[in-house]
Design a protein around this motif. Structure first.
Motif, PDB file in Angstrom:
ATOM      1  N   UNK B  32       0.000  -7.798   6.690  1.00 25.77           N
ATOM      2  CA  UNK B  32      -0.422  -7.910   8.074  1.00 25.77           C
ATOM      3  C   UNK B  32      -1.874  -8.383   8.011  1.00 25.77           C
ATOM      4  N   UNK B  34      -5.516  -9.744  10.038  1.00 28.99           N
ATOM      5  CA  UNK B  34      -6.283  -9.573  11.266  1.00 28.99           C
ATOM      6  C   UNK B  34      -7.614 -10.322  11.156  1.00 28.99           C
ATOM      7  N   UNK B  49      -3.980 -11.301  15.298  1.00 26.80           N
ATOM      8  CA  UNK B  49      -3.271 -10.747  14.144  1.00 26.80           C
ATOM      9  C   UNK B  49      -2.064 -11.612  13.819  1.00 26.80           C
ATOM     10  N   UNK B  51       1.694 -11.022  12.014  1.00 24.35           N
ATOM     11  CA  UNK B  51       2.659 -10.057  11.495  1.00 24.35           C
ATOM     12  C   UNK B  51       3.817 -10.800  10.858  1.00 24.35           C
TER      13      UNK B  51
END
Lengths: 113, 116
Positions: B32, B34, B49, B51
């Motif tokens: 993940x 960011x 972000x 994912x």
């Protein structure tokens, strides 16, 4: 909406004195809570995190401790400050499910003299 | 182990020009990713972000980032820089393959300066 409060904004403490920094979150329940330290305005170091009341995970053994006495309250403490404890301390939270991002408070700048 | 590298301490861009802030990551599983921005004496603010899904992620203030799995990169971009974009930018990664991994690892930050 959710908000995070962190205080004090600045703190000057002598070496050997105790420390207590407080962080509270409003508008959410059972958040994951975090303490980070930022040195020299750059990288962030994870100090502690908590996924529930009384549950504290320490990432780096050092002169600090953390406690979570209530669901939305996270406290960073020290019994005796060292010069090396100086830095910018950031509290953060995120919801405990999924891949939600961290939300940071405005930080406390601690200077140990 | 998970890690993030931001190879540039400082990036200078003329106002109105496109900007890129570089980030590469290392995880043993799936990441993940960011991006955060920090203004002086403030906490970090979340920008965007990644994912899963579309490799191009759009975020706040006109920023976007492109996930490149083969190059393990997640560069931050903006088509036209504003003076108000001047700040410290952090890339961060969390390895989701480790169950219960709560640790978000940050890069060392890139100071972006937009020149009027």
């Amino acid at each position: 909406s959710q908000t995070i409060h962190q205080w004090p904004a600045t703190l000057v403490q002598p070496v050997g004195s105790p420390l207590s920094l407080e962080c509270t979150v409003e508008g959410t329940s059972n958040p994951n809570l975090y303490w980070y330290r930022q040195a020299a305005g750059r990288g962030l170091q994870l100090l502690f995190y908590s996924v529930g009341i009384g549950q504290i995970s320490s990432e780096v053994p050092q002169n600090l401790s953390a406690s979570r006495p209530q669901d939305r309250q996270f406290i960073l403490s020290s019994k005796k400050l060292l010069l090396s404890d100086s830095g910018f301390y950031l509290c953060a939270w995120r919801t405990g499910t999924g891949v939600s991002p961290l939300h940071f408070g405005n930080g406390t700048r601690l200077t140990v003299t | 182990a998970q890690s993030v590298a931001q190879p540039e301490d400082q990036v200078n861009v003329a106002e109105g020009n496109p900007l890129t802030v570089k980030c590469t990551y290392s995880v043993s599983g799936n990441p993940y990713l960011f991006w955060y921005v920090q203004y002086p004496n403030r906490g970090l603010q979340f920008l965007l972000k990644y994912i899963t899904g579309d490799n191009l992620v759009k975020g706040s203030y006109g920023f976007e980032a492109e996930f490149n799995k083969s190059q393990t990169s997640f560069h931050l971009k903006k088509p036209s820089a504003l003076v108000s974009d001047s700040a410290l930018y952090f890339c961060a990664v969390r390895d989701i393959s480790n169950f219960g991994n709560e640790k978000l690892t940050f890069g060392t930050g890139t100071r972006l300066t937009i020149i009027p």
